[in-house]
Design an enzyme around this catalytic site. Structure first.
Site, PDB file in Angstrom:
ATOM      1  N   LYS A 114       0.838  -1.219   0.000  1.00  0.00           N
ATOM      2  CA  LYS A 114       0.000   0.000   0.000  1.00  0.00           C
ATOM      3  C   LYS A 114       0.861   1.254   0.000  1.00  0.00           C
ATOM      4  O   LYS A 114       0.363   2.368   0.070  1.00  0.00           O
ATOM      5  CB  LYS A 114      -0.903   0.037   1.242  1.00  0.00           C
ATOM      6  CG  LYS A 114      -2.028  -0.969   1.246  1.00  0.00           C
ATOM      7  CD  LYS A 114      -3.071  -0.594   2.281  1.00  0.00           C
ATOM      8  CE  LYS A 114      -2.574  -0.794   3.689  1.00  0.00           C
ATOM      9  NZ  LYS A 114      -3.672  -0.574   4.686  1.00  0.00           N
TER      10      LYS A 114
ATOM     11  N   LYS B   1       2.613   2.337   2.411  1.00  0.00           N
ATOM     12  CA  LYS B   1       2.343   2.984   3.696  1.00  0.00           C
ATOM     13  C   LYS B   1       3.409   2.542   4.689  1.00  0.00           C
ATOM     14  O   LYS B   1       3.721   1.369   4.787  1.00  0.00           O
ATOM     15  CB  LYS B   1       0.969   2.549   4.225  1.00  0.00           C
ATOM     16  CG  LYS B   1      -0.119   3.601   4.028  1.00  0.00           C
ATOM     17  CD  LYS B   1      -1.354   3.274   4.854  1.00  0.00           C
ATOM     18  CE  LYS B   1      -2.008   4.549   5.307  1.00  0.00           C
ATOM     19  NZ  LYS B   1      -3.304   4.333   5.949  1.00  0.00           N
TER      20      LYS B   1
HETATM   21  N1  C2G Z   1     -10.697   6.361   8.872  1.00  0.00           N
HETATM   22  C1  C2G Z   1     -11.736   7.231   9.191  1.00  0.00           C
HETATM   23  N2  C2G Z   1     -11.451   8.503   9.543  1.00  0.00           N
HETATM   24  C2  C2G Z   1     -10.157   8.938   9.591  1.00  0.00           C
HETATM   25  C3  C2G Z   1      -9.107   8.056   9.293  1.00  0.00           C
HETATM   26  C4  C2G Z   1      -9.397   6.756   8.923  1.00  0.00           C
HETATM   27  O1  C2G Z   1     -12.917   6.841   9.146  1.00  0.00           O
HETATM   28  N3  C2G Z   1      -9.915  10.230   9.950  1.00  0.00           N
HETATM   29  C5  C2G Z   1     -11.034   4.999   8.484  1.00  0.00           C
HETATM   30  C6  C2G Z   1     -10.581   4.656   7.067  1.00  0.00           C
HETATM   31  O2  C2G Z   1     -11.545   5.114   6.116  1.00  0.00           O
HETATM   32  C7  C2G Z   1     -10.501   3.136   7.130  1.00  0.00           C
HETATM   33  C8  C2G Z   1     -10.077   2.872   8.585  1.00  0.00           C
HETATM   34  O3  C2G Z   1     -10.356   4.077   9.316  1.00  0.00           O
HETATM   35  O4  C2G Z   1     -11.786   2.568   6.900  1.00  0.00           O
HETATM   36  C9  C2G Z   1      -8.603   2.545   8.700  1.00  0.00           C
HETATM   37  O5  C2G Z   1      -7.875   3.591   8.099  1.00  0.00           O
HETATM   38  P1  C2G Z   1      -6.340   3.306   7.697  1.00  0.00           P
HETATM   39  O6  C2G Z   1      -5.641   2.708   8.840  1.00  0.00           O
HETATM   40  O7  C2G Z   1      -5.827   4.560   7.044  1.00  0.00           O
HETATM   41  O8  C2G Z   1      -6.516   2.145   6.620  1.00  0.00           O
HETATM   42  P2  C2G Z   1      -6.227   2.240   5.048  1.00  0.00           P
HETATM   43  O9  C2G Z   1      -4.826   2.626   4.809  1.00  0.00           O
HETATM   44  O10 C2G Z   1      -7.324   3.022   4.465  1.00  0.00           O
HETATM   45  O11 C2G Z   1      -6.301   0.687   4.632  1.00  0.00           O
HETATM   46  O12 C2G Z   1      -7.848  -3.147   2.377  1.00  0.00           O
HETATM   47  C10 C2G Z   1      -8.222  -1.926   2.980  1.00  0.00           C
HETATM   48  C11 C2G Z   1      -7.011  -1.172   3.457  1.00  0.00           C
HETATM   49  O13 C2G Z   1      -6.229  -1.975   4.335  1.00  0.00           O
HETATM   50  C12 C2G Z   1      -7.454   0.109   4.163  1.00  0.00           C
END
Ligand code: C2G
Length: 134
Positions: A44, A46
């Site tokens: 990703k 990340k």
């Molecule tokens: N999220 C949120 N509000 C934020 C930050 C994150 O609602 N301010 C939600 C994201 O939309 C996601 C979850 O929290 O549904 C986890 O966010 P991340 O850890 O950033 O995950 P991400 O990198 O989006 O990975 O296969 C799916 C991926 O693994 C998602």
């Protein structure tokens, strides 16, 4: 018994994550969280501050989370949903539409993201404090 599943890195857990997990759990009776492994974070593009094991431990301490599983690739969602008998797949709406292909095996729900908070922002703020910047 409605089972909900969601996925993410959940690094430097913040109230935006908690808000997502709380609402996801409220859609059912059991919440499974696919926590991104280090390998998948690399896919990703990340970088997480905490290791998988640390992020897993933190997620397991959240009252809304019932089970944490590793997320190692993009493709595992369909088999996970079947394996864990998930009825509802939930993601924040920054992913809106991206997982609609799963609609043939479960309900797909995109929840509004919590504004003004992110792991990146939090990390940068902490790093800034440590380096003495205002
Ligand atoms: N999220 C949120 N509000 C934020 C930050 C994150 O609602 N301010 C939600 C994201 O939309 C996601 C979850 O929290 O549904 C986890 O966010 P991340 O850890 O950033 O995950 P991400 O990198 O989006 O990975 O296969 C799916 C991926 O693994 C998602």
């Amino acid at each position: 018994m409605k089972r909900v599943i969601t996925y993410g890195t959940f690094d430097v857990l913040h109230f935006g994550h908690i808000n997502l997990l709380k609402r996801a759990r409220a859609l059912g009776d059991y919440l499974i969280v696919g926590c991104s492994s280090e390998e998948f974070n690399r896919i990703k593009n990340k970088k997480s501050y905490y290791t998988y094991e640390q992020r897993k431990m933190i997620l397991e301490a959240v009252r809304y989370v019932d089970l944490v599983i590793p997320e190692d690739n993009w493709e595992q969602k369909r088999s996970d949903i079947k394996k864990y008998c998930a009825d509802i797949f939930v993601m924040g709406d920054d992913w809106k539409g991206k997982f609609d292909d799963l609609k043939d095996i479960c309900e797909v729900v995109y929840l509004p993201r919590t504004p003004d908070v992110s792991s990146t922002q939090t990390r940068e703020h902490i790093n800034g404090k440590l380096n003495g910047s205002k």
